[in-house]
Structures are given as structure tokens and as C-alpha cells.
Design a protein around this motif. Structure first.
Motif, PDB file in Angstrom:
ATOM      1  N   GLN A 147       0.443  -1.245  -0.203  1.00  0.00           N
ATOM      2  CA  GLN A 147      -0.274   0.085  -0.431  1.00  0.00           C
ATOM      3  C   GLN A 147       0.991   1.359   0.058  1.00  0.00           C
ATOM      4  O   GLN A 147       1.914   1.670   0.895  1.00  0.00           O
ATOM      5  CB  GLN A 147      -0.935  -0.182   1.281  1.00  0.00           C
ATOM      6  CG  GLN A 147      -1.901   0.905   1.245  1.00  0.00           C
ATOM      7  CD  GLN A 147      -2.694   1.436   2.313  1.00  0.00           C
ATOM      8  OE1 GLN A 147      -2.839   0.586   3.174  1.00  0.00           O
ATOM      9  NE2 GLN A 147      -3.194   2.175   2.708  1.00  0.00           N
ATOM     10  N   ALA A 148       0.294   1.965  -1.045  1.00  0.00           N
ATOM     11  CA  ALA A 148       1.810   2.675  -1.240  1.00  0.00           C
ATOM     12  C   ALA A 148       0.999   4.344  -0.076  1.00  0.00           C
ATOM     13  O   ALA A 148       0.077   4.733  -0.074  1.00  0.00           O
ATOM     14  CB  ALA A 148       1.473   3.678  -2.328  1.00  0.00           C
ATOM     15  N   ILE A 149       1.997   5.064   0.532  1.00  0.00           N
ATOM     16  CA  ILE A 149       1.475   5.893   1.447  1.00  0.00           C
ATOM     17  C   ILE A 149       1.837   7.359   0.090  1.00  0.00           C
ATOM     18  O   ILE A 149       1.042   8.300   0.952  1.00  0.00           O
ATOM     19  CB  ILE A 149       2.382   6.785   2.670  1.00  0.00           C
ATOM     20  CG1 ILE A 149       2.126   4.140   3.437  1.00  0.00           C
ATOM     21  CG2 ILE A 149       2.009   7.150   3.952  1.00  0.00           C
ATOM     22  CD1 ILE A 149       0.446   4.262   3.466  1.00  0.00           C
ATOM     23  N   SER A 150       3.281   7.017   0.204  1.00  0.00           N
ATOM     24  CA  SER A 150       3.104   8.358  -0.733  1.00  0.00           C
ATOM     25  C   SER A 150       4.700   8.321  -1.372  1.00  0.00           C
ATOM     26  O   SER A 150       4.901   6.828  -2.000  1.00  0.00           O
ATOM     27  CB  SER A 150       4.309   9.046   0.018  1.00  0.00           C
ATOM     28  OG  SER A 150       5.160   9.195   0.725  1.00  0.00           O
ATOM     29  N   MET A 151       4.194   8.746  -2.578  1.00  0.00           N
ATOM     30  CA  MET A 151       5.865   9.066  -3.975  1.00  0.00           C
ATOM     31  C   MET A 151       6.634   9.880  -3.654  1.00  0.00           C
ATOM     32  O   MET A 151       6.113  10.932  -3.421  1.00  0.00           O
ATOM     33  CB  MET A 151       4.443   9.261  -4.908  1.00  0.00           C
ATOM     34  CG  MET A 151       3.622   7.949  -5.228  1.00  0.00           C
ATOM     35  SD  MET A 151       3.039   7.886  -7.415  1.00  0.00           S
ATOM     36  CE  MET A 151       4.273   7.184  -8.268  1.00  0.00           C
ATOM     37  N   VAL A 152       7.917   9.035  -3.448  1.00  0.00           N
ATOM     38  CA  VAL A 152       8.668  10.251  -3.394  1.00  0.00           C
ATOM     39  C   VAL A 152      10.217  10.865  -4.768  1.00  0.00           C
ATOM     40  O   VAL A 152      10.170   9.441  -5.152  1.00  0.00           O
ATOM     41  CB  VAL A 152       9.382   9.860  -2.438  1.00  0.00           C
ATOM     42  CG1 VAL A 152       8.493  10.286  -0.339  1.00  0.00           C
ATOM     43  CG2 VAL A 152      10.274   8.396  -1.808  1.00  0.00           C
ATOM     44  N   ASN A 159       7.955   3.484  -9.533  1.00  0.00           N
ATOM     45  CA  ASN A 159       7.194   2.563  -9.462  1.00  0.00           C
ATOM     46  C   ASN A 159       7.979   1.740  -8.377  1.00  0.00           C
ATOM     47  O   ASN A 159       7.349   0.403  -8.387  1.00  0.00           O
ATOM     48  CB  ASN A 159       5.859   2.392 -10.280  1.00  0.00           C
ATOM     49  CG  ASN A 159       5.361   3.236 -11.036  1.00  0.00           C
ATOM     50  OD1 ASN A 159       5.036   4.598 -10.130  1.00  0.00           O
ATOM     51  ND2 ASN A 159       4.942   3.717 -11.615  1.00  0.00           N
ATOM     52  N   THR A 182       6.852   3.648  -0.045  1.00  0.00           N
ATOM     53  CA  THR A 182       7.166   5.201  -0.016  1.00  0.00           C
ATOM     54  C   THR A 182       7.723   4.601  -1.578  1.00  0.00           C
ATOM     55  O   THR A 182       8.100   3.049  -1.760  1.00  0.00           O
ATOM     56  CB  THR A 182       7.558   5.728   0.467  1.00  0.00           C
ATOM     57  OG1 THR A 182       9.172   5.445   1.044  1.00  0.00           O
ATOM     58  CG2 THR A 182       6.875   6.266   1.905  1.00  0.00           C
ATOM     59  N   ALA A 185       8.906   8.012  -7.148  1.00  0.00           N
ATOM     60  CA  ALA A 185       7.692   9.056  -8.826  1.00  0.00           C
ATOM     61  C   ALA A 185       8.667   9.028  -9.591  1.00  0.00           C
ATOM     62  O   ALA A 185       9.594   9.114 -10.212  1.00  0.00           O
ATOM     63  CB  ALA A 185       7.871  10.116  -7.912  1.00  0.00           C
TER      64      ALA A 185
END
Length: 187
Positions: A147-152, A159, A182, A185
């Protein structure tokens, strides 16, 4: 002789020349025979019907009993499904309680006890097919397990997993909890 032949007639002529009473009696006998045959056939069909009805009721009762036994078995399985799992966690509980009962434990003793307890817990989980999901950095993001919490922004492929914030777990190859990660991006 001519008169005798005409008076008595030939046997073929005698069969056709029945009196009305004889014809009525013959028809009654034929009707009685047909009625007897139909009565016998009806009795046979009634017996067969009774036998089939009995077989049906027995089969229905057997199916109902099988369904009831299966329902009881499912209820028992649900009720006691966690029994084995709970039994494997009891040593972990014992270790925690033993560690907490030591009043003057050193930091090294606490760490050693915690590590031993963690190994017991991991062993219990592994025995019950609970497996950690902890993707390595750079591993492709899997929406079924992560489960992606954020893209950094990161210096790796888009990805892909940058960091694991919380491990996920599988139980018998089914996701119990997805790993919180995480993700790199797109550039």
C-alpha cells in the motif's frame, strides 16, 4: 345327414352362433379378466410407489443428516480454528510475563529476553503460515501486497519501493495486511 348338419351346424358355426346369454357371460368373463389384470397392475404400481416413496424419504433424511453433520463440523472448526494458533502463542506470552517479572533487569538482559521472545513469536507465526511482506528498496511496487503511502523523488526506477514503513503479512498466501511503503515518483 343333411338335416343333421343343418340342425347341429359345424363347430365354426356354433362359435358364432352364441345365444345372447352366452355372449353376455363371455363378455363378463373377459371384463372380469381385464379387471383382475388391472387390479393386479394397480397393486404392483401401488407397491412400487410405496417403495419409491420410502426410498425418497430415506434419501431425504440421509441428506438432511449429512447437512446437519457438516454444519456441526463447520461450527466446531470455526469455534476451535484459533486453538492451535493460540497454543503456539502461549510460550510468547509466558516469555513476556517472565521478562516483566524481573524487577532489576539490566538493559542487556531486557534486550536478550526481547530478542528470544521475538524469535518465539516469529516461529509461531511461521508455523501457521503467516509470512512477512517486506519488499527490498528498488523492488517493483505490487498493489496486491503493498500500500503506497506516498510517492517520493528517488534515484531509482519509477513505481519501485523506496522504503518500507510497516511490514505487511500473508496468511496462507492471502494478504492479511499489505506492507505500507513509499514509492519512487516518475521523473
Amino acid at each position: 345327414m343333411t338335416q343333421q348338419n343343418t340342425a347341429e351346424g359345424t363347430p365354426a358355426q356354433n362359435d358364432h352362433a352364441q345365444s345372447p346369454e352366452e355372449a353376455l357371460a363371455a363378455a363378463a368373463v373377459a371384463e372380469a379378466d381385464a379387471l383382475a389384470a388391472l387390479t393386479n397392475e394397480l397393486a404392483e404400481l401401488k407397491a412400487k410407489n410405496a417403495d419409491l416413496a420410502d426410498q425418497y424419504l430415506r434419501a431425504k433424511a440421509e441428506a438432511e443428516n449429512a447437512r446437519r453433520r457438516a454444519d456441526e463440523e463447520i461450527a466446531k472448526t470455526r469455534k476451535f480454528a484459533v486453538e492451535s494458533f493460540a497454543e503456539s502463542l502461549l510460550p510468547v506470552l509466558d516469555s513476556f510475563e517472565a521478562g516483566l517479572s524481573i524487577q532489576e533487569a539490566s538493559l542487556a538482559q531486557i534486550r536478550e529476553g526481547s530478542e528470544a521472545t521475538l524469535k518465539q513469536l516469529q516461529s509461531a507465526l511461521t508455523r501457521h503460515k503467516v509470512i512477512a511482506i517486506a519488499p527490498a528498496a528498488g523492488e517493483k511496487f505490487d498493489p496486491h501486497q503493498h500500500q503506497a503511502i506516498s510517492m517520493v523523488p528517488a534515484d531509482q526506477e519509477p513505481n519501485t519501493v523506496v522504503a518500507v514503513l510497516q511490514k505487511g503479512y500473508l496468511i496462507a498466501e492471502r494478504v492479511l495486511r499489505p506492507a505500507l511503503v513509499t514509492v519512487a515518483a516518475p521523473k
